[in-house]
Scaffold this motif. Sequence first.
Motif, PDB file in Angstrom:
ATOM      1  N   LYS A  69      75.478  44.237  14.087  1.00 21.78           N
ATOM      2  CA  LYS A  69      75.795  42.923  13.512  1.00 21.78           C
ATOM      3  C   LYS A  69      77.176  42.879  12.865  1.00 21.78           C
ATOM      4  O   LYS A  69      77.541  41.885  12.218  1.00 21.78           O
ATOM      5  CB  LYS A  69      74.734  42.544  12.476  1.00 21.78           C
ATOM      6  CG  LYS A  69      73.345  42.387  13.066  1.00 21.78           C
ATOM      7  CD  LYS A  69      72.328  42.014  11.988  1.00 21.78           C
ATOM      8  CE  LYS A  69      70.935  41.878  12.590  1.00 21.78           C
ATOM      9  NZ  LYS A  69      69.916  41.534  11.551  1.00 21.78           N
ATOM     10  N   ASP A  70      77.936  43.913  13.047  1.00 22.63           N
ATOM     11  CA  ASP A  70      79.225  44.024  12.374  1.00 22.63           C
ATOM     12  C   ASP A  70      80.358  44.136  13.393  1.00 22.63           C
ATOM     13  O   ASP A  70      80.354  45.036  14.233  1.00 22.63           O
ATOM     14  CB  ASP A  70      79.212  45.274  11.470  1.00 22.63           C
ATOM     15  CG  ASP A  70      80.564  45.514  10.820  1.00 22.63           C
ATOM     16  OD1 ASP A  70      81.280  46.441  11.271  1.00 22.63           O
ATOM     17  OD2 ASP A  70      80.896  44.785   9.873  1.00 22.63           O
ATOM     18  N   ILE A  71      81.298  43.207  13.342  1.00 23.54           N
ATOM     19  CA  ILE A  71      82.471  43.230  14.219  1.00 23.54           C
ATOM     20  C   ILE A  71      83.698  43.022  13.348  1.00 23.54           C
ATOM     21  O   ILE A  71      83.721  42.098  12.515  1.00 23.54           O
ATOM     22  CB  ILE A  71      82.425  42.105  15.281  1.00 23.54           C
ATOM     23  CG1 ILE A  71      81.178  42.232  16.168  1.00 23.54           C
ATOM     24  CG2 ILE A  71      83.706  42.108  16.117  1.00 23.54           C
ATOM     25  CD1 ILE A  71      81.218  43.385  17.134  1.00 23.54           C
ATOM     26  N   ASN A  72      84.716  43.846  13.536  1.00 24.12           N
ATOM     27  CA  ASN A  72      85.920  43.742  12.726  1.00 24.12           C
ATOM     28  C   ASN A  72      87.158  43.812  13.599  1.00 24.12           C
ATOM     29  O   ASN A  72      87.199  44.578  14.572  1.00 24.12           O
ATOM     30  CB  ASN A  72      85.981  44.895  11.707  1.00 24.12           C
ATOM     31  CG  ASN A  72      84.767  44.954  10.830  1.00 24.12           C
ATOM     32  OD1 ASN A  72      84.650  44.194   9.886  1.00 24.12           O
ATOM     33  ND2 ASN A  72      83.846  45.844  11.139  1.00 24.12           N
ATOM     34  N   LYS A  73      88.166  43.035  13.217  1.00 21.82           N
ATOM     35  CA  LYS A  73      89.429  43.089  13.938  1.00 21.82           C
ATOM     36  C   LYS A  73      90.213  44.330  13.526  1.00 21.82           C
ATOM     37  O   LYS A  73      90.205  44.727  12.363  1.00 21.82           O
ATOM     38  CB  LYS A  73      90.256  41.843  13.647  1.00 21.82           C
ATOM     39  CG  LYS A  73      89.663  40.567  14.207  1.00 21.82           C
ATOM     40  CD  LYS A  73      90.578  39.390  13.935  1.00 21.82           C
ATOM     41  CE  LYS A  73      90.011  38.117  14.554  1.00 21.82           C
ATOM     42  NZ  LYS A  73      90.897  36.945  14.302  1.00 21.82           N
ATOM     43  N   GLY A  74      90.908  44.882  14.501  1.00 22.46           N
ATOM     44  CA  GLY A  74      91.815  45.980  14.218  1.00 22.46           C
ATOM     45  C   GLY A  74      93.230  45.470  14.082  1.00 22.46           C
ATOM     46  O   GLY A  74      93.466  44.320  13.724  1.00 22.46           O
ATOM     47  N   GLU A  75      94.166  46.339  14.424  1.00 26.55           N
ATOM     48  CA  GLU A  75      95.587  45.998  14.242  1.00 26.55           C
ATOM     49  C   GLU A  75      96.093  44.987  15.250  1.00 26.55           C
ATOM     50  O   GLU A  75      97.008  44.209  14.967  1.00 26.55           O
ATOM     51  CB  GLU A  75      96.430  47.266  14.393  1.00 26.55           C
ATOM     52  CG  GLU A  75      96.020  48.411  13.500  1.00 26.55           C
ATOM     53  CD  GLU A  75      96.602  49.706  14.016  1.00 26.55           C
ATOM     54  OE1 GLU A  75      97.840  49.829  14.028  1.00 26.55           O
ATOM     55  OE2 GLU A  75      95.833  50.603  14.415  1.00 26.55           O
ATOM     56  N   ILE A  76      95.530  44.975  16.454  1.00 23.88           N
ATOM     57  CA  ILE A  76      96.096  44.174  17.542  1.00 23.88           C
ATOM     58  C   ILE A  76      95.022  43.400  18.282  1.00 23.88           C
ATOM     59  O   ILE A  76      94.882  43.501  19.484  1.00 23.88           O
ATOM     60  CB  ILE A  76      96.882  45.078  18.525  1.00 23.88           C
ATOM     61  CG1 ILE A  76      96.015  46.252  19.009  1.00 23.88           C
ATOM     62  CG2 ILE A  76      98.161  45.597  17.904  1.00 23.88           C
ATOM     63  CD1 ILE A  76      96.563  46.923  20.234  1.00 23.88           C
ATOM     64  N   SER A  77      94.252  42.584  17.594  1.00 28.00           N
ATOM     65  CA  SER A  77      93.113  41.895  18.192  1.00 28.00           C
ATOM     66  C   SER A  77      93.483  40.633  18.965  1.00 28.00           C
ATOM     67  O   SER A  77      92.673  40.134  19.751  1.00 28.00           O
ATOM     68  CB  SER A  77      92.086  41.559  17.116  1.00 28.00           C
ATOM     69  OG  SER A  77      92.685  40.748  16.118  1.00 28.00           O
ATOM     70  N   ASP A  78      94.674  40.101  18.751  1.00 25.08           N
ATOM     71  CA  ASP A  78      95.048  38.858  19.427  1.00 25.08           C
ATOM     72  C   ASP A  78      94.992  39.027  20.938  1.00 25.08           C
ATOM     73  O   ASP A  78      95.546  39.962  21.493  1.00 25.08           O
ATOM     74  CB  ASP A  78      96.462  38.423  19.014  1.00 25.08           C
ATOM     75  CG  ASP A  78      96.517  37.892  17.602  1.00 25.08           C
ATOM     76  OD1 ASP A  78      97.624  37.708  17.076  1.00 25.08           O
ATOM     77  OD2 ASP A  78      95.441  37.664  17.016  1.00 25.08           O
ATOM     78  N   GLY A  79      94.317  38.077  21.603  1.00 22.26           N
ATOM     79  CA  GLY A  79      94.209  38.117  23.058  1.00 22.26           C
ATOM     80  C   GLY A  79      92.999  38.877  23.553  1.00 22.26           C
ATOM     81  O   GLY A  79      92.753  38.953  24.757  1.00 22.26           O
ATOM     82  N   TYR A  80      92.227  39.441  22.604  1.00 19.59           N
ATOM     83  CA  TYR A  80      91.038  40.209  22.933  1.00 19.59           C
ATOM     84  C   TYR A  80      89.819  39.651  22.197  1.00 19.59           C
ATOM     85  O   TYR A  80      89.965  39.050  21.140  1.00 19.59           O
ATOM     86  CB  TYR A  80      91.198  41.676  22.535  1.00 19.59           C
ATOM     87  CG  TYR A  80      92.357  42.387  23.164  1.00 19.59           C
ATOM     88  CD1 TYR A  80      93.580  42.476  22.504  1.00 19.59           C
ATOM     89  CD2 TYR A  80      92.242  42.998  24.414  1.00 19.59           C
ATOM     90  CE1 TYR A  80      94.654  43.137  23.074  1.00 19.59           C
ATOM     91  CE2 TYR A  80      93.309  43.672  24.982  1.00 19.59           C
ATOM     92  CZ  TYR A  80      94.513  43.733  24.299  1.00 19.59           C
ATOM     93  OH  TYR A  80      95.574  44.397  24.868  1.00 19.59           O
ATOM     94  N   SER A  81      88.642  39.894  22.757  1.00 22.27           N
ATOM     95  CA  SER A  81      87.398  39.627  22.058  1.00 22.27           C
ATOM     96  C   SER A  81      86.424  40.737  22.416  1.00 22.27           C
ATOM     97  O   SER A  81      86.628  41.465  23.396  1.00 22.27           O
ATOM     98  CB  SER A  81      86.812  38.260  22.446  1.00 22.27           C
ATOM     99  OG  SER A  81      86.501  38.228  23.830  1.00 22.27           O
ATOM    100  N   VAL A  82      85.388  40.895  21.599  1.00 18.90           N
ATOM    101  CA  VAL A  82      84.420  41.953  21.850  1.00 18.90           C
ATOM    102  C   VAL A  82      83.004  41.418  21.698  1.00 18.90           C
ATOM    103  O   VAL A  82      82.769  40.379  21.091  1.00 18.90           O
ATOM    104  CB  VAL A  82      84.603  43.154  20.889  1.00 18.90           C
ATOM    105  CG1 VAL A  82      85.884  43.910  21.191  1.00 18.90           C
ATOM    106  CG2 VAL A  82      84.533  42.699  19.441  1.00 18.90           C
ATOM    107  N   SER A  83      82.080  42.176  22.249  1.00 18.81           N
ATOM    108  CA  SER A  83      80.662  41.875  22.125  1.00 18.81           C
ATOM    109  C   SER A  83      79.913  43.176  21.943  1.00 18.81           C
ATOM    110  O   SER A  83      80.106  44.118  22.718  1.00 18.81           O
ATOM    111  CB  SER A  83      80.168  41.152  23.378  1.00 18.81           C
ATOM    112  OG  SER A  83      78.760  40.988  23.334  1.00 18.81           O
TER     113      SER A  83
END
Lengths: 111, 114
Positions: A53-67
């Motif tokens: 249930k935990d998702i966090n952005k890193g240094e370069i998340s722009d243009g990406y998504s995760v599941s």
Amino acid sequence: DADVTQTPRNRITKTGKRIMLECSQTKGHDRMYWYRQDPGLGLRLIYYSFDVKDINKGEISDGYSVSRQAQAKFSLSLESAIPNQTALYFCATSETVDEQFFGPGTRLTVL
Amino acid sequence: SQQGEEDPQALSIQEGENATMNCSYKTSINNLQWYRQNSGRGLVHLILIRSNEREKHSGRLRVTLDTSKKSSSLLITASRAADTASYFCAPKADRGSTLGRLYFGRGTQLTVWP
């Protein structure tokens, strides 16, 4: 069988296409990470997840998504691929704040 | 920056010689880890040293940590051609929102000639 697997291992695609990179692990770890590696730049963190249930952005998340579909699965998507997203992508897992276990990598080329 | 910075960027030695790589960092750490990457492959964890440790050994590897200087070194003794790889340090911050994350530097490319 490898503990951390990534599919595909190589992918060539065109600008504007949607791409999904998949990562699966059999280590039973809660924590999963996506990194990209560019020549001479080392590894940079894109996204990370400390549990389902935990998702966090890193240094370069722009243009990406995760599941994070399950404890064992963590997918990275490029909604509309661009050439500067050409890189080597790694998934990693860890049980705690200590050792991370890496997958074999996905080499992505965006034309 | 919370990432480690490895020095030198590249190191070339003969088999049998020792290889020393250094890492500097800026944050307060819980531990510092070293990883190896063979060309184009995933990183492999080599050794972890905790902030209250000063030296650690594993086979031909020796790691030191000086928290007052915020630096670490990795020594590979009696190098072999198979040690040719990139080596990364990853300091693990001990506080703040970045807790749990590792920050990798650009690595040291080690080449060991037969």
